[in-house]
Scaffold this motif. Structure first.
Motif: not given
Length: 494
Positions: A112-134
């Protein structure tokens, strides 16, 4: 649409061809699911069905991407496909070598972490850190939800197909720039075809199981596809209600696996069982325990999944008020149904609640909650709000407009008055399982008094300025229906 149907068909046919071949290979190599006390199946059944799903989808997707143009249709989702292949191999290793749960979980987090490296992530909050965690929680959670849901013939695959179909419909009917478009829909069509082809052999009575290789793979792909649509949508508008719909759409589409996972985790925690331990305590097993056949139990859960998907589609066609009312009513129905399922005895152990010593404030609080008194008041608070707001929507044809300000002013008065008369008329003294005609009459009296009293107070305070008295008539009828149905539901299933 012809492009998507074509490669859906190709994927479907490939899965139809691959699955029986893989079944023969699994039987010859001894890759079979052996019946155990904590498992549902009663005969040795071939594993590795996930290989057929993965192979059919991969070949069809690659062919479709090359046909439609690799740069447009294939390249955007290549990182996701590679990570999905990693999840598939992880599940396959578990099927063959029986990995420890913690090692399997660690592998999922890494992928999952590898996938996030390529830009696949949620956009639920204004915080990129929180979005990565979620995002990691979402991917790992949904992936394992489908793994846990794979507990009865055709269940996990069928729910995945329904969820994927509604996700396809949502994006096909609501196209937006940069959101899904051709690449995502093409990928989804091959995903749906491969699962449907496999379901031909997996629906009751199943001749092959998908195994962890299949359940982890289909869950991972759906988690990623529901996640990618959120990023573009969340960036378009920052209003709370829009963000709420952005979150609700994927949650509703994947509601049944999320619900079943949460339900089983909670029940196992209450009965001191490891969450990772297998068992016959899922929603499907409880449906069989109350009299459904295996096929009907699976079809009931299919029905809930369809209802959730329809609700997700409806969010784009109703205003926020109507959507919220529909969601609350649906969740209340789900709540009561799963409370009933929770009462089905599937454990030999006693729960934490039943073992709690008497005396003291904490046991008293647990006992009060357990006896549903606190729950009843909180439920009625929700019912009053929903009934009153629905009355506004019906009276003003879905658009309260300027009258909404008066709704906000009057709602606290209506809530206070209704709860007060519920107490005065003894509504909270009865036991729902023994609700009788006398109780229904009491409910009617309490609701009538709780309707008239706020009318008189509002008449004194505001003289009905910018207010329709018909709202209260509608509210009275809705409230009587809501309260009666919720109480009688426990008598019907008690």
């Amino acid at each position: 649409m012809p492009l998507y149907l074509s490669f859906f068909g190709i994927s479907f046919v490939l899965a139809l061809l691959f699955t029986p071949l893989i079944r023969k290979l699994a039987l010859r190599s001894g890759q079979v699911a052996v019946p155990r006390d904590n498992r549902w199946h009663r005969k040795e059944t071939a594993l590795l069905g996930g290989v057929g799903i993965f192979a059919a989808m991969s070949i069809a997707w690659l062919s479709g991407s090359l046909w439609a143009g690799w740069r447009i249709a294939g390249q955007p989702y290549l990182p996701m496909i590679l990570c999905a292949a990693g999840i598939f191999l992880l599940g396959l290793a578990d099927d063959i070598f029986n990995m420890d749960p913690q090692h399997k979980l660690a592998g999922q987090v890494i992928i999952a972490a590898i996938l996030l490296f390529f830009g696949f992530r949620l956009g639920w909050t204004d915080s990129k850190t929180l979005d990565l965690f979620f995002s990691i929680l979402w991917i790992v959670g949904i992936t394992n939800a489908f793994n846990l849901l794979d507990n009865m013939d055709g269940l996990s695959g069928g729910i995945a197909f329904i969820a994927g179909a509604f996700l396809f419909l949502y994006h096909y009917l609501n196209p937006s720039p940069g959101s899904f478009s051709i690449p995502g829909l093409l990928l989804l069509s091959t995903y749906l075809g491969s699962i449907l082809g496999f379901l031909v052999y997996n629906f009751n009575p199943a001749s092959i199981f998908m195994g962890d290789a299949g359940s982890l793979f289909i869950g991972f792909v759906l988690a990623c596809l529901t996640m990618t649509q959120n990023t573009s949508l969340a960036n378009e508008e920052t209003s709370f209600f829009h963000l709420l719909s952005v979150i609700l759409i994927p949650v509703l589409i994947l509601f049944i696996p999320i619900l079943d996972t949460g339900f089983v985790s909670l029940m196992r925690k209450l009965f001191r069982r490891p969450i990772s331990q297998g068992g016959r305590d899922h929603s499907s097993h409880r449906l069989v325990a109350i009299g459904f056949s295996e096929k009907k139990a699976v079809l009931v859960l299919y029905g809930f999944s369809v209802a959730s998907g329809l609700l997700a589609l409806a969010l784009n066609h109703f205003n926020i008020g109507t959507s919220v009312v529909l969601i609350i009513l649906y969740l209340l129905f789900i709540l009561f149904f799963w409370i009933y399922l929770a009462k089905v005895k599937v454990y030999s152990e006693k729960s934490i609640i039943s073992d709690h010593p008497s005396g003291g404030f904490t046991p008293l609080l647990i006992e009060m909650t357990y006896r549903r008194r606190l729950f009843e008041v909180l439920l009625d608070l929700v019912l009053i709000t929903v009934a009153y707001y629905t009355a506004y929507l019906l009276r003003f044809e879905g658009a309260p407009g300027t009258n909404f300000d008066f709704f906000l002013k009057s709602l606290p008065i209506v809530i206070a008055g209704q709860i007060l008369f519920f107490f005065l008329f003894g509504v909270y003294r009865g036991i729902w399982e023994s609700t009788s005609l006398r109780d229904l009459i009491t409910y009617g009296k309490a609701i009538t008094a709780g309707t008239i009293a706020p009318i008189l107070l509002l008449l004194f305070l505001y003289r009905f300025y910018s207010f329709s008295r018909a709202v209260f008539v509608i509210y009275w009828g809705l409230m009587l229906m809501f309260v009666s149905v919720t109480r009688l539901s426990f008598r019907a299933v008690g």
